[in-house]
Structures are given as structure tokens and as C-alpha cells.
Scaffold this motif. Structure first.
Motif, PDB file in Angstrom:
ATOM      1  N   TYR A  11       0.809  -1.221   0.000  1.00 51.86           N
ATOM      2  CA  TYR A  11       0.000   0.000   0.000  1.00 51.86           C
ATOM      3  C   TYR A  11       0.841   1.269   0.000  1.00 51.86           C
ATOM      4  O   TYR A  11       0.361   2.336  -0.389  1.00 51.86           O
ATOM      5  N   THR A  12       2.106   1.179   0.424  1.00 56.17           N
ATOM      6  CA  THR A  12       2.988   2.345   0.372  1.00 56.17           C
ATOM      7  C   THR A  12       3.140   2.824  -1.073  1.00 56.17           C
ATOM      8  O   THR A  12       3.057   4.024  -1.348  1.00 56.17           O
ATOM      9  N   HIS A  13       3.364   1.885  -1.995  1.00 59.15           N
ATOM     10  CA  HIS A  13       3.497   2.267  -3.409  1.00 59.15           C
ATOM     11  C   HIS A  13       2.189   2.846  -3.951  1.00 59.15           C
ATOM     12  O   HIS A  13       2.204   3.823  -4.705  1.00 59.15           O
ATOM     13  N   LEU A  14       1.077   2.264  -3.578  1.00 59.31           N
ATOM     14  CA  LEU A  14      -0.214   2.765  -4.053  1.00 59.31           C
ATOM     15  C   LEU A  14      -0.474   4.185  -3.541  1.00 59.31           C
ATOM     16  O   LEU A  14      -0.830   5.082  -4.325  1.00 59.31           O
ATOM     17  N   ILE A  15      -0.260   4.398  -2.268  1.00 54.63           N
ATOM     18  CA  ILE A  15      -0.521   5.719  -1.684  1.00 54.63           C
ATOM     19  C   ILE A  15       0.433   6.765  -2.262  1.00 54.63           C
ATOM     20  O   ILE A  15       0.006   7.869  -2.628  1.00 54.63           O
ATOM     21  N   LEU A  16       1.720   6.422  -2.371  1.00 56.61           N
ATOM     22  CA  LEU A  16       2.673   7.365  -2.957  1.00 56.61           C
ATOM     23  C   LEU A  16       2.298   7.693  -4.404  1.00 56.61           C
ATOM     24  O   LEU A  16       2.407   8.848  -4.838  1.00 56.61           O
ATOM     25  N   GLY A  17       1.879   6.681  -5.148  1.00 58.45           N
ATOM     26  CA  GLY A  17       1.477   6.907  -6.531  1.00 58.45           C
ATOM     27  C   GLY A  17       0.292   7.849  -6.627  1.00 58.45           C
ATOM     28  O   GLY A  17       0.266   8.754  -7.475  1.00 58.45           O
ATOM     29  N   LEU A  18      -0.682   7.654  -5.772  1.00 64.52           N
ATOM     30  CA  LEU A  18      -1.856   8.535  -5.786  1.00 64.52           C
ATOM     31  C   LEU A  18      -1.496   9.955  -5.354  1.00 64.52           C
ATOM     32  O   LEU A  18      -1.992  10.933  -5.930  1.00 64.52           O
ATOM     33  N   VAL A  19      -0.616  10.072  -4.363  1.00 64.02           N
ATOM     34  CA  VAL A  19      -0.205  11.403  -3.888  1.00 64.02           C
ATOM     35  C   VAL A  19       0.563  12.143  -4.981  1.00 64.02           C
ATOM     36  O   VAL A  19       0.268  13.316  -5.276  1.00 64.02           O
ATOM     37  N   ILE A  43       2.939  13.396 -12.331  1.00 60.59           N
ATOM     38  CA  ILE A  43       1.989  12.359 -12.747  1.00 60.59           C
ATOM     39  C   ILE A  43       2.741  11.107 -13.216  1.00 60.59           C
ATOM     40  O   ILE A  43       2.346   9.983 -12.905  1.00 60.59           O
ATOM     41  N   ALA A  44       3.851  11.289 -13.938  1.00 62.20           N
ATOM     42  CA  ALA A  44       4.637  10.141 -14.405  1.00 62.20           C
ATOM     43  C   ALA A  44       5.209   9.351 -13.222  1.00 62.20           C
ATOM     44  O   ALA A  44       5.166   8.114 -13.211  1.00 62.20           O
ATOM     45  N   ILE A  45       5.731  10.062 -12.226  1.00 61.65           N
ATOM     46  CA  ILE A  45       6.248   9.389 -11.030  1.00 61.65           C
ATOM     47  C   ILE A  45       5.122   8.645 -10.322  1.00 61.65           C
ATOM     48  O   ILE A  45       5.290   7.502  -9.876  1.00 61.65           O
ATOM     49  N   PHE A  48       4.255   5.499 -12.213  1.00 55.84           N
ATOM     50  CA  PHE A  48       5.268   4.471 -11.993  1.00 55.84           C
ATOM     51  C   PHE A  48       5.044   3.768 -10.659  1.00 55.84           C
ATOM     52  O   PHE A  48       5.129   2.545 -10.574  1.00 55.84           O
ATOM     53  N   ASP A  49       4.756   4.534  -9.590  1.00 55.35           N
ATOM     54  CA  ASP A  49       4.497   3.922  -8.285  1.00 55.35           C
ATOM     55  C   ASP A  49       3.240   3.055  -8.314  1.00 55.35           C
ATOM     56  O   ASP A  49       3.200   1.993  -7.693  1.00 55.35           O
ATOM     57  N   ILE A  50       2.209   3.493  -9.007  1.00 51.35           N
ATOM     58  CA  ILE A  50       0.989   2.693  -9.115  1.00 51.35           C
ATOM     59  C   ILE A  50       1.265   1.402  -9.887  1.00 51.35           C
ATOM     60  O   ILE A  50       0.802   0.320  -9.502  1.00 51.35           O
ATOM     61  N   LEU A  51       2.053   1.483 -10.957  1.00 54.72           N
ATOM     62  CA  LEU A  51       2.439   0.277 -11.697  1.00 54.72           C
ATOM     63  C   LEU A  51       3.280  -0.662 -10.829  1.00 54.72           C
ATOM     64  O   LEU A  51       3.144  -1.887 -10.910  1.00 54.72           O
ATOM     65  N   HIS A  52       4.147  -0.080  -9.992  1.00 52.58           N
ATOM     66  CA  HIS A  52       4.944  -0.883  -9.065  1.00 52.58           C
ATOM     67  C   HIS A  52       4.022  -1.629  -8.092  1.00 52.58           C
ATOM     68  O   HIS A  52       4.230  -2.812  -7.797  1.00 52.58           O
TER      69      HIS A  52
END
Length: 138
Positions: A11-19, A43-45, A48-52
Motif C-alpha cells: 500500500y505504500t506504493h499505491l498511496i505514494l502513486g496517488l499522492v 503524474i509520471a512518477i 510508476f508507483d501505481i504500476l509498481h
């Protein structure tokens, strides 16, 4: 056998991606310039986090099958070790270090879900290694 990541790690990657994506969208909406490179970069970063997150959710941390332990990482090259080649398992700095003649394989137990960690410990304990070469059996 699949060794799962902790929910916190996923969930860290998901939350960071959304932020990050949210910062990018807000920057684009509040900025009056025609080209918003900074917003697009955020948005690109974020993407990438959401894809991770999606990759880690699907593949998890470790896969043990066909005589190989493989780390499922999105990037990197040294990510597997043959089980038959392991001649020592030790704990160093909180990590599990699996050694063979050719390479060293590091596992971070802090990234592993509790039930999966118990399965991994049982698997590693059952390997045919002398007790002085396997810290889990001593």
C-alpha cells in the motif's frame, strides 16, 4: 510456493502513486502556463508507483518452485538462486543471506507477511544443511 509482501509495503506504493499523481493534477490545474512539465513529471512518477503496486500485488516477493528461489523485483538482475546450490544460510543485519559457490542471495524478512515468513522459515529449516551452516536449525 509464493512468499507474500506485507500489506504495508504494497500500500505504500499505491498511496505514494496517488499522492504524486494528485500533486501533478493540482499543479496543472493551478498553473497558467501552456506546458506544465513539472505537473507531467509528478503524474509520471505517480503512475510508476501505481504500476509498481500492481506488479508487486500480482507477483509478490519470492517464488519458490522448480528448485529455484526467485525474487520478483520490477528491476534488477541478481534475483534467483538454485536451492541445490545453497551451502549456507545466515542472518546478518536482520536479513537472511543464502550463499552458494557462485552468488549471494539476500532476503529481507521485514518485507514478508507473517504467515509467509513462517512458511519460508520452515522451508529453509528443512533444507539438508548442517546445523552450523543454517542459523534456523541451531
Amino acid at each position: 510456493m509464493r512468499i507474500k509482501l506485507t500489506k504495508k509495503k504494497l500500500y505504500t506504493h499505491l498511496i505514494l502513486g496517488l499522492v504524486w499523481s494528485g500533486f501533478g493534477v493540482i499543479y496543472i490545474l493551478l498553473n497558467d502556463e501552456n506546458v506544465n512539465w513539472l505537473g507531467i513529471g509528478f503524474i509520471a512518477i505517480g503512475l510508476f508507483d501505481i504500476l509498481h503496486y500492481v506488479y508487486d500485488s500480482k507477483h509478490q516477493y519470492l517464488l519458490i518452485e522448480n528448485g529455484v528461489i526467485r525474487k520478483n523485483i520490477l528491476y534488477g538482475f541478481k534475483n534467483k538462486i538454485d536451492i541445490d546450490d545453497i551451502h549456507q544460510i545466515k542472518s546478518e543485519g536482520g536479513n537472511y543471506i543464502l550463499k552458494s559457490d557462485l552468488n549471494t542471495f539476500k532476503i529481507d524478512p521485514g518485507l514478508i507477511e507473517k504467515n509467509s515468513l513462517e512458511d519460508l522459515n520452515k522451508f529453509l529449516k528443512d533444507l539438508d544443511l548442517p546445523s552450523d551452516k543454517n542459523f534456523l536449525t541451531s
